[in-house]
Motif scaffolding. Structure first.
Motif, PDB file in Angstrom:
ATOM      1  N   ASN A 282       0.814  -1.216   0.000  1.00  0.00           N
ATOM      2  CA  ASN A 282       0.000   0.000   0.000  1.00  0.00           C
ATOM      3  C   ASN A 282       0.848   1.268   0.000  1.00  0.00           C
ATOM      4  O   ASN A 282       0.467   2.282   0.568  1.00  0.00           O
ATOM      5  CB  ASN A 282      -0.935  -0.016   1.219  1.00  0.00           C
ATOM      6  CG  ASN A 282      -1.954  -1.133   1.125  1.00  0.00           C
ATOM      7  OD1 ASN A 282      -2.950  -1.005   0.434  1.00  0.00           O
ATOM      8  ND2 ASN A 282      -1.685  -2.238   1.805  1.00  0.00           N
ATOM      9  N   TYR A 353      -0.073   8.086  -1.167  1.00  0.00           N
ATOM     10  CA  TYR A 353      -0.381   8.513  -2.543  1.00  0.00           C
ATOM     11  C   TYR A 353       0.874   8.729  -3.392  1.00  0.00           C
ATOM     12  O   TYR A 353       0.903   8.387  -4.570  1.00  0.00           O
ATOM     13  CB  TYR A 353      -1.207   9.809  -2.513  1.00  0.00           C
ATOM     14  CG  TYR A 353      -2.440   9.678  -1.664  1.00  0.00           C
ATOM     15  CD1 TYR A 353      -3.530   8.921  -2.097  1.00  0.00           C
ATOM     16  CD2 TYR A 353      -2.514  10.267  -0.411  1.00  0.00           C
ATOM     17  CE1 TYR A 353      -4.660   8.772  -1.305  1.00  0.00           C
ATOM     18  CE2 TYR A 353      -3.635  10.131   0.391  1.00  0.00           C
ATOM     19  CZ  TYR A 353      -4.706   9.379  -0.064  1.00  0.00           C
ATOM     20  OH  TYR A 353      -5.811   9.236   0.721  1.00  0.00           O
ATOM     21  N   TYR A 384      -6.878  13.346   9.348  1.00  0.00           N
ATOM     22  CA  TYR A 384      -7.257  12.596   8.146  1.00  0.00           C
ATOM     23  C   TYR A 384      -6.050  11.902   7.517  1.00  0.00           C
ATOM     24  O   TYR A 384      -6.119  10.732   7.122  1.00  0.00           O
ATOM     25  CB  TYR A 384      -7.886  13.533   7.118  1.00  0.00           C
ATOM     26  CG  TYR A 384      -9.240  14.083   7.504  1.00  0.00           C
ATOM     27  CD1 TYR A 384     -10.270  13.235   7.903  1.00  0.00           C
ATOM     28  CD2 TYR A 384      -9.485  15.450   7.452  1.00  0.00           C
ATOM     29  CE1 TYR A 384     -11.520  13.751   8.241  1.00  0.00           C
ATOM     30  CE2 TYR A 384     -10.731  15.968   7.777  1.00  0.00           C
ATOM     31  CZ  TYR A 384     -11.740  15.110   8.182  1.00  0.00           C
ATOM     32  OH  TYR A 384     -12.979  15.610   8.523  1.00  0.00           O
ATOM     33  N   GLN A 385      -4.942  12.626   7.420  1.00  0.00           N
ATOM     34  CA  GLN A 385      -3.752  12.031   6.803  1.00  0.00           C
ATOM     35  C   GLN A 385      -3.205  10.872   7.639  1.00  0.00           C
ATOM     36  O   GLN A 385      -2.753   9.862   7.106  1.00  0.00           O
ATOM     37  CB  GLN A 385      -2.679  13.107   6.615  1.00  0.00           C
ATOM     38  CG  GLN A 385      -3.032  14.152   5.570  1.00  0.00           C
ATOM     39  CD  GLN A 385      -1.953  15.209   5.438  1.00  0.00           C
ATOM     40  OE1 GLN A 385      -1.159  15.184   4.522  1.00  0.00           O
ATOM     41  NE2 GLN A 385      -1.922  16.149   6.369  1.00  0.00           N
ATOM     42  N   ARG A 387      -5.028   8.929   9.509  1.00  0.00           N
ATOM     43  CA  ARG A 387      -5.949   7.806   9.285  1.00  0.00           C
ATOM     44  C   ARG A 387      -5.579   7.067   7.993  1.00  0.00           C
ATOM     45  O   ARG A 387      -5.578   5.818   7.952  1.00  0.00           O
ATOM     46  CB  ARG A 387      -7.381   8.321   9.221  1.00  0.00           C
ATOM     47  CG  ARG A 387      -8.434   7.282   8.820  1.00  0.00           C
ATOM     48  CD  ARG A 387      -8.569   6.158   9.845  1.00  0.00           C
ATOM     49  NE  ARG A 387      -9.455   5.115   9.363  1.00  0.00           N
ATOM     50  CZ  ARG A 387     -10.670   4.871   9.874  1.00  0.00           C
ATOM     51  NH1 ARG A 387     -11.133   5.595  10.884  1.00  0.00           N
ATOM     52  NH2 ARG A 387     -11.421   3.903   9.375  1.00  0.00           N
ATOM     53  N   ASP A 388      -5.239   7.800   6.937  1.00  0.00           N
ATOM     54  CA  ASP A 388      -4.811   7.158   5.694  1.00  0.00           C
ATOM     55  C   ASP A 388      -3.615   6.235   5.937  1.00  0.00           C
ATOM     56  O   ASP A 388      -3.547   5.120   5.405  1.00  0.00           O
ATOM     57  CB  ASP A 388      -4.419   8.219   4.655  1.00  0.00           C
ATOM     58  CG  ASP A 388      -5.606   8.978   4.087  1.00  0.00           C
ATOM     59  OD1 ASP A 388      -6.748   8.503   4.249  1.00  0.00           O
ATOM     60  OD2 ASP A 388      -5.385  10.038   3.480  1.00  0.00           O
ATOM     61  N   ASP A 391      -4.613   3.047   8.098  1.00  0.00           N
ATOM     62  CA  ASP A 391      -5.373   2.091   7.286  1.00  0.00           C
ATOM     63  C   ASP A 391      -4.426   1.286   6.399  1.00  0.00           C
ATOM     64  O   ASP A 391      -4.572   0.066   6.251  1.00  0.00           O
ATOM     65  CB  ASP A 391      -6.397   2.828   6.419  1.00  0.00           C
ATOM     66  CG  ASP A 391      -7.603   3.308   7.207  1.00  0.00           C
ATOM     67  OD1 ASP A 391      -7.748   2.914   8.382  1.00  0.00           O
ATOM     68  OD2 ASP A 391      -8.402   4.087   6.648  1.00  0.00           O
ATOM     69  N   LEU A 482     -14.831  11.101   6.724  1.00  0.00           N
ATOM     70  CA  LEU A 482     -13.799  10.418   5.949  1.00  0.00           C
ATOM     71  C   LEU A 482     -14.161  10.363   4.471  1.00  0.00           C
ATOM     72  O   LEU A 482     -13.290  10.497   3.595  1.00  0.00           O
ATOM     73  CB  LEU A 482     -13.566   9.009   6.492  1.00  0.00           C
ATOM     74  CG  LEU A 482     -12.813   8.936   7.826  1.00  0.00           C
ATOM     75  CD1 LEU A 482     -12.872   7.526   8.399  1.00  0.00           C
ATOM     76  CD2 LEU A 482     -11.364   9.381   7.650  1.00  0.00           C
ATOM     77  N   TRP A 485     -13.283  13.683   3.055  1.00  0.00           N
ATOM     78  CA  TRP A 485     -11.831  13.808   2.932  1.00  0.00           C
ATOM     79  C   TRP A 485     -11.314  13.054   1.706  1.00  0.00           C
ATOM     80  O   TRP A 485     -10.517  13.594   0.925  1.00  0.00           O
ATOM     81  CB  TRP A 485     -11.150  13.295   4.197  1.00  0.00           C
ATOM     82  CG  TRP A 485      -9.675  13.044   4.029  1.00  0.00           C
ATOM     83  CD1 TRP A 485      -9.052  11.842   3.924  1.00  0.00           C
ATOM     84  CD2 TRP A 485      -8.648  14.041   3.933  1.00  0.00           C
ATOM     85  NE1 TRP A 485      -7.703  12.012   3.775  1.00  0.00           N
ATOM     86  CE2 TRP A 485      -7.420  13.348   3.776  1.00  0.00           C
ATOM     87  CE3 TRP A 485      -8.644  15.438   3.960  1.00  0.00           C
ATOM     88  CZ2 TRP A 485      -6.202  14.016   3.654  1.00  0.00           C
ATOM     89  CZ3 TRP A 485      -7.424  16.098   3.843  1.00  0.00           C
ATOM     90  CH2 TRP A 485      -6.229  15.394   3.687  1.00  0.00           C
ATOM     91  N   ARG A 486     -11.766  11.831   1.529  1.00  0.00           N
ATOM     92  CA  ARG A 486     -11.268  11.039   0.404  1.00  0.00           C
ATOM     93  C   ARG A 486     -11.664  11.646  -0.926  1.00  0.00           C
ATOM     94  O   ARG A 486     -10.908  11.592  -1.901  1.00  0.00           O
ATOM     95  CB  ARG A 486     -11.751   9.598   0.547  1.00  0.00           C
ATOM     96  CG  ARG A 486     -11.006   8.867   1.670  1.00  0.00           C
ATOM     97  CD  ARG A 486     -11.693   7.635   2.163  1.00  0.00           C
ATOM     98  NE  ARG A 486     -10.975   7.092   3.315  1.00  0.00           N
ATOM     99  CZ  ARG A 486     -11.494   6.313   4.253  1.00  0.00           C
ATOM    100  NH1 ARG A 486     -12.790   5.989   4.168  1.00  0.00           N
ATOM    101  NH2 ARG A 486     -10.775   5.880   5.259  1.00  0.00           N
ATOM    102  N   VAL A 489      -9.220  14.559  -1.491  1.00  0.00           N
ATOM    103  CA  VAL A 489      -7.910  14.070  -1.947  1.00  0.00           C
ATOM    104  C   VAL A 489      -7.987  13.656  -3.415  1.00  0.00           C
ATOM    105  O   VAL A 489      -7.092  13.968  -4.216  1.00  0.00           O
ATOM    106  CB  VAL A 489      -7.424  12.902  -1.067  1.00  0.00           C
ATOM    107  CG1 VAL A 489      -6.172  12.248  -1.668  1.00  0.00           C
ATOM    108  CG2 VAL A 489      -7.130  13.375   0.350  1.00  0.00           C
TER     109      VAL A 489
END
Length: 497
Positions: A282, A353, A384-385, A387-388, A391, A482, A485-486, A489
């Motif tokens: 990932n 990313y 948020y970042q 959490r990315d 995950d 979320l 947020w996604r 992005v």
């Protein structure tokens, strides 16, 4: 007092030095900001002489404030901004170009060409890294190709490369020692983290002469001693680690599955995976967490390029706050009916990313959006970042079911930000009593080698919790936030892969 350690914490926007007592308490601190240089869009540079003189100044300041004599300092530890690249003349000690900072994106085209040539799998399999401008290797290549005469001088053995730790050690020792540690080496894109050695093939691909490279040591080792004239007496340099690895050590994340996140200029989340170098599916990084007594402990790392830097942007770029602490007060009073998203891709997006061409954006603006809503969006972007990253880590490695995040860095002083972080992660967030964990980690590495500080188990047992932030957000609200947020992005990215 005996057993005190001078810890140098050389960061992206400031240099600090902290004298720690043998009980791990901070006795004195010196800190000094230094200039940032932005010659072109996406370029970030420092003057290496500013790095050195500011570091020397804060070391002398901290020692003077502590009231301790040189004989009471057991050792010096160093932690540093990683990937930032310095190339200097071995004879004169003068840099041939400004330091190219880890945030700098000028080598994006070179990375793209190498990927197009199908070379990324070899780089990744050996280094655990991706082909991204973030890392040192392509920065070295840029200097050699763009500074007149640099390549010829490097091939004659006249130039030295170093990350900031190497540059500081060179100066502290009067140019006698050219070394680094395994953690900093692991961030260069030319170090094989499995063989623990510089890789000739990768160096050849980037056109980096091996003669430029420093000797690589364990994190707790003999890195030479300071010149007597520098700090008043010769002091042994016994500990070195890149800032995120030093924070991992300082948070006592010695067991597989333990996670720490440091919130400074950027945000860096590191999960200890033990003796196993886990290959990410990932787009996380496999890296060296630390190397002690020749034994390597690995980690999965997610790198966020902009965290506290976005707060600085509000202060220096927008002028909507006078100091960083003001951001929390604004965020607390933001209109709850507005949901503004800030994607802080000022220098591209980092993990997971890795989009060097993305640039920052604000979404959800209305006529009534003002400084309060922007401040809230900036602080929320950190959650948020993170959490990315978590995950992605859990998708890569199932070694633990439950995550408790240990946090440190300047942004953790904001209770509001830490509570939002716990809410959006749906996991507890633990803030330690000693939040200077990066400097503490370097100090422990040095104190350990000096025989003045305890081993891993006792050090870990003395880690102390200041406050635990437990999640209390409804799952439906979390999911809606979320999803927004996604989408933000997705709309920010320069490509859809």
């Amino acid at each position: 007092m005996t057993g005190a350690v001078l810890s140098i914490d050389q960061g992206t926007t400031s240099s600090r030095a902290i004298v720690f007592g043998p009980d791990f308490t901070s006795l004195a601190i010196g800190q000094q900001e230094f200039p940032q240089h932005f010659p072109k869009s996406g370029w970030v540079e420092h003057d290496p002489e500013d790095i050195w003189t500011s570091t020397l100044s804060v070391c002398r300041e901290a020692l003077a404030k502590s009231g301790l004599g040189p004989s009471e300092i057991a050792a010096v530890g160093i932690t540093n901004q990683r990937e930032t690249t310095v190339v200097w003349d071995r004879a004169t000690g003068r840099p041939v170009y400004n330091a190219i900072v880890w945030q700098d994106r000028r080598t994006a085209d070179l990375c793209a060409r190498l990927r197009a040539d199908g070379l990324e799998p070899e780089f990744t399999s050996k280094t655990g890294l991706l082909l991204d401008p973030y890392f040192s290797g392509t920065k070295i290549a840029w200097i050699l190709d763009n500074v007149e005469g640099a390549r010829e001088r490097a091939e004659r053995g006249e130039l030295a490369f170093g990350t900031v730790d190497s540059w500081l050690i060179w100066n502290l020792t009067g140019g006698k020692v050219h070394v680094t540690d395994a953690t900093n080496a692991s961030r260069t894109l030319i170090y094989n983290i499995h063989d623990n050695a510089w890789d000739d093939d990768l160096c050849r691909m980037l056109g980096v002469p091996v003669s430029m490279l420093p000797e690589v040591k364990d994190c707790s080792a003999d890195f030479g001693e300071t010149e007597a004239s520098v700090l008043g007496a010769p002091l042994p340099i016994f500990g070195v680690a890149g800032d995120q690895q030093a924070a991992t050590v300082g948070q006592a994340c010695f067991e597989p599955g333990m996670v720490k996140s440091t919130y400074g200029t950027g945000c860096f989340s590191v999960m200890n995976t033990g003796a196993e170098a886990v290959t990410s599916r990932n787009r996380l990084l496999t890296t060296i967490a630390y190397r002690l007594d020749g034994r390597t402990t690995y980690a999965l790392e997610g790198s966020i390029f902009v965290a506290g830097a976005a707060v600085q942007w509000m202060r220096d770029g927008l002028g909507i706050i006078a100091n960083a602490a003001d951001s929390q007060a604004l965020a607390e009073t933001a209109d709850p009916h507005q949901q503004v998203y800030m994607v802080p891709a000022f220098v591209g997006l980092g993990a997971p990313y890795w989009d060097a061409e993305a640039r920052g954006a604000l979404f959800g603006l209305t006529r009534s959006t003002g400084p309060k809503e922007i401040a809230r969006a900036v602080l929320e972007s950190v959650g948020y970042q993170t959490r990315d990253l978590l995950d992605a880590k859990h998708a890569d490695w199932s070694g633990t079911e439950e995550t408790v995040l240990r946090v440190d860095g300047g942004m953790t002083a904001s209770d509001w930000t830490m509570q939002f972080l716990a809410d959006i992660l749906d996991a507890p967030v633990d803030r330690p009593k000693v939040i200077e964990t990066t400097a503490l980690g370097a100090a422990w590495l040095a104190g350990l080698k000096a025989g003045a500080w305890p081993g891993q188990k006792e050090f870990a047992a003395r880690w102390q919790l200041d406050k635990r932030f437990s999640p209390n957000m409804a799952s439906e609200q979390r999911d809606n936030l979320l999803a927004g947020w996604r989408d933000a992005v997705r709309r920010t990215r320069s490509r859809s892969d």
